[in-house]
Design a protein around this motif. Structure first.
Motif, mmCIF file in Angstrom:
data_model
loop_
_atom_site.group_PDB
_atom_site.id
_atom_site.type_symbol
_atom_site.label_atom_id
_atom_site.label_comp_id
_atom_site.label_asym_id
_atom_site.label_seq_id
_atom_site.Cartn_x
_atom_site.Cartn_y
_atom_site.Cartn_z
ATOM 1 N N GLU A 42 0.850 -1.188 0.000
ATOM 2 C CA GLU A 42 0.000 0.000 0.000
ATOM 3 C C GLU A 42 0.886 1.238 0.000
ATOM 4 O O GLU A 42 2.083 1.174 0.265
ATOM 5 C CB GLU A 42 -0.933 -0.020 1.209
ATOM 6 N N HIS A 43 0.268 2.378 -0.263
ATOM 7 C CA HIS A 43 1.024 3.604 -0.504
ATOM 8 C C HIS A 43 1.933 3.973 0.674
ATOM 9 O O HIS A 43 3.130 4.250 0.478
ATOM 10 C CB HIS A 43 0.051 4.742 -0.803
ATOM 11 N N ASP A 44 1.395 3.983 1.885
ATOM 12 C CA ASP A 44 2.193 4.428 3.027
ATOM 13 C C ASP A 44 3.380 3.499 3.266
ATOM 14 O O ASP A 44 4.500 3.959 3.541
ATOM 15 C CB ASP A 44 1.326 4.505 4.283
ATOM 16 N N GLU A 45 3.151 2.189 3.170
ATOM 17 C CA GLU A 45 4.249 1.248 3.353
ATOM 18 C C GLU A 45 5.278 1.405 2.242
ATOM 19 O O GLU A 45 6.492 1.357 2.492
ATOM 20 C CB GLU A 45 3.739 -0.185 3.401
ATOM 21 N N ALA A 46 4.809 1.568 1.015
ATOM 22 C CA ALA A 46 5.732 1.740 -0.111
ATOM 23 C C ALA A 46 6.620 2.959 0.096
ATOM 24 O O ALA A 46 7.818 2.925 -0.209
ATOM 25 C CB ALA A 46 4.950 1.864 -1.417
ATOM 26 N N TYR A 105 4.413 4.163 -9.300
ATOM 27 C CA TYR A 105 5.093 4.985 -8.305
ATOM 28 C C TYR A 105 5.413 4.225 -7.019
ATOM 29 O O TYR A 105 6.492 4.397 -6.444
ATOM 30 C CB TYR A 105 4.249 6.220 -7.982
ATOM 31 N N ASP A 106 4.487 3.407 -6.552
ATOM 32 C CA ASP A 106 4.698 2.744 -5.269
ATOM 33 C C ASP A 106 5.535 1.476 -5.398
ATOM 34 O O ASP A 106 6.326 1.166 -4.507
ATOM 35 C CB ASP A 106 3.355 2.401 -4.616
ATOM 36 N N VAL A 107 5.365 0.752 -6.499
ATOM 37 C CA VAL A 107 6.053 -0.532 -6.648
ATOM 38 C C VAL A 107 7.320 -0.386 -7.503
ATOM 39 O O VAL A 107 8.435 -0.644 -7.030
ATOM 40 C CB VAL A 107 5.107 -1.590 -7.251
ATOM 41 N N ILE A 108 7.163 0.016 -8.743
ATOM 42 C CA ILE A 108 8.309 0.051 -9.656
ATOM 43 C C ILE A 108 9.360 1.071 -9.207
ATOM 44 O O ILE A 108 10.561 0.790 -9.208
ATOM 45 C CB ILE A 108 7.852 0.338 -11.096
ATOM 46 N N HIS A 109 8.915 2.261 -8.807
ATOM 47 C CA HIS A 109 9.879 3.287 -8.394
ATOM 48 C C HIS A 109 10.493 2.994 -7.028
ATOM 49 O O HIS A 109 11.394 3.727 -6.593
ATOM 50 C CB HIS A 109 9.230 4.675 -8.409
ATOM 51 N N THR A 110 10.038 1.946 -6.352
ATOM 52 C CA THR A 110 10.721 1.458 -5.150
ATOM 53 C C THR A 110 11.675 0.334 -5.495
ATOM 54 O O THR A 110 12.792 0.257 -4.971
ATOM 55 C CB THR A 110 9.693 0.995 -4.099
ATOM 56 N N HIS A 145 13.259 -4.907 5.539
ATOM 57 C CA HIS A 145 13.264 -4.002 4.380
ATOM 58 C C HIS A 145 13.374 -4.772 3.074
ATOM 59 O O HIS A 145 12.424 -4.841 2.292
ATOM 60 C CB HIS A 145 14.412 -3.006 4.512
ATOM 61 N N ASP A 146 14.535 -5.373 2.845
ATOM 62 C CA ASP A 146 14.763 -6.065 1.577
ATOM 63 C C ASP A 146 13.851 -7.272 1.428
ATOM 64 O O ASP A 146 13.371 -7.570 0.327
ATOM 65 C CB ASP A 146 16.223 -6.494 1.476
ATOM 66 N N GLY A 193 9.582 -10.109 -1.199
ATOM 67 C CA GLY A 193 8.304 -10.800 -1.072
ATOM 68 C C GLY A 193 7.266 -10.261 -2.041
ATOM 69 O O GLY A 193 6.482 -11.019 -2.623
ATOM 70 N N ASP A 194 7.271 -8.953 -2.250
ATOM 71 C CA ASP A 194 6.349 -8.360 -3.218
ATOM 72 C C ASP A 194 6.716 -8.773 -4.642
ATOM 73 O O ASP A 194 5.834 -8.998 -5.477
ATOM 74 C CB ASP A 194 6.372 -6.838 -3.081
ATOM 75 N N VAL A 195 8.007 -8.895 -4.925
ATOM 76 C CA VAL A 195 8.447 -9.403 -6.231
ATOM 77 C C VAL A 195 7.944 -10.835 -6.434
ATOM 78 O O VAL A 195 7.475 -11.195 -7.521
ATOM 79 C CB VAL A 195 9.982 -9.341 -6.353
ATOM 80 N N VAL A 196 8.023 -11.649 -5.387
ATOM 81 C CA VAL A 196 7.553 -13.030 -5.481
ATOM 82 C C VAL A 196 6.071 -13.068 -5.849
ATOM 83 O O VAL A 196 5.654 -13.847 -6.716
ATOM 84 C CB VAL A 196 7.803 -13.784 -4.156
#
Length: 251
Positions: free
Chosen positions: A15-19, A154-159, A183-184, A189-192
């Motif tokens: 979600e946005h805040d976590e990203a 913005y939240d996923v790719i730019h992170t 962190h990593d 995990g999101d990539v998975v």
């Protein structure tokens, strides 16, 4: 079923805040690597074969400038679209080449300072993105990619982008990468989950290292055992993979 395995479907999306918390921490880690670069490190080749370390950081700077300012974003996208139409290359490739080219004249110290100045502005602009904007569809103009939103961009790719470039630079200069599960491991995990969504096949994935973990989907699927960072390098196209590892994920 492995007792400590994480079912992919149980992993919450970013979600946005976590990203934004992850992105802020990631730029701190990346800038710490930049601060530690020696004179000889800037010209070392990276896994992105057209870029040395300095060129890669020129791209990172251009991406931050794009994120921070709407007019700059339009300028870069328009210039890249024109180049793509003229040459037939991908718009993304034209834009990253523009970012590298426009910062090539900076000295290493100037580039280091520019990154330090740009990161807070880029992060602040991203943090201010509204829910309506984040839910708006976005066309990345990449083969096989559809269903993006500005939130995914913005939240996923730019992170992920500064994270994978921290991997690239750490490898290029031969220094151990700072990694943590909080962190990593969350980024990986999101990539998975993204990878699993793309291939929709059962698997058991055992990722080793400080940012690793065991992930499962379905039953009787392919068993994969890899270093966590190497897993991401393969999915990004930086190393070769077969079977389910041939399914690419955007970074």
């Amino acid at each position: 079923m492995i007792s400590n395995a994480i079912a992919v479907e149980s992993i919450a999306p970013l979600e946005h805040d976590e990203a934004m918390r992850l992105a802020t921490a990631e730029y701190e880690r990346l800038l710490a690597v930049v601060d530690g670069l020696g004179d000889e490190d800037w010209s070392r080749p990276t896994d992105c074969t057209d870029w040395d370390v300095k060129s890669m950081l020129g791209h990172v700077l251009g991406a931050l400038e794009l994120q921070a300012d709407a007019d700059e974003r339009v300028r870069q996208l328009s210039a890249a679209a024109a180049t793509a139409a003229e040459t037939g290359c991908l718009r993304l490739d034209a834009m990253t080449a523009l970012q590298v080219r426009e910062h090539a004249a900076l000295t290493p110290n100037q580039l280091r300072e520019a990154l330090r100045e740009a990161a807070p502005h880029g992060l602040a602009a991203r943090r201010a993105n509204t829910p309506a904007l984040l839910d708006t569809p976005y066309d990345p103009q990449l083969p096989g990619e559809s269903g993006w939103t500005f939130g995914y961009l913005y939240d996923v790719i730019h992170t992920r982008d500064p994270w994978i470039h921290r991997v690239d630079i750490s490898r290029a200069i031969g220094r151990e990468m700072v990694l943590s599960s909080e962190h990593d491991g969350r980024i990986i995990g999101d990539v998975v989950t993204d990878w699993a969504r793309r291939h929709r096949q059962p698997f058991t994935l055992t990722l080793s290292g400080p940012a690793g973990g065991v992930y499962t989907a379905g039953e009787n699927g392919q068993d994969i055992d890899l270093d966590a960072v190497e897993f991401c390098r393969i999915l990004s196209g930086r190393a070769k993979g077969s079977g389910l590892l041939a399914v690419r994920v955007v970074f």
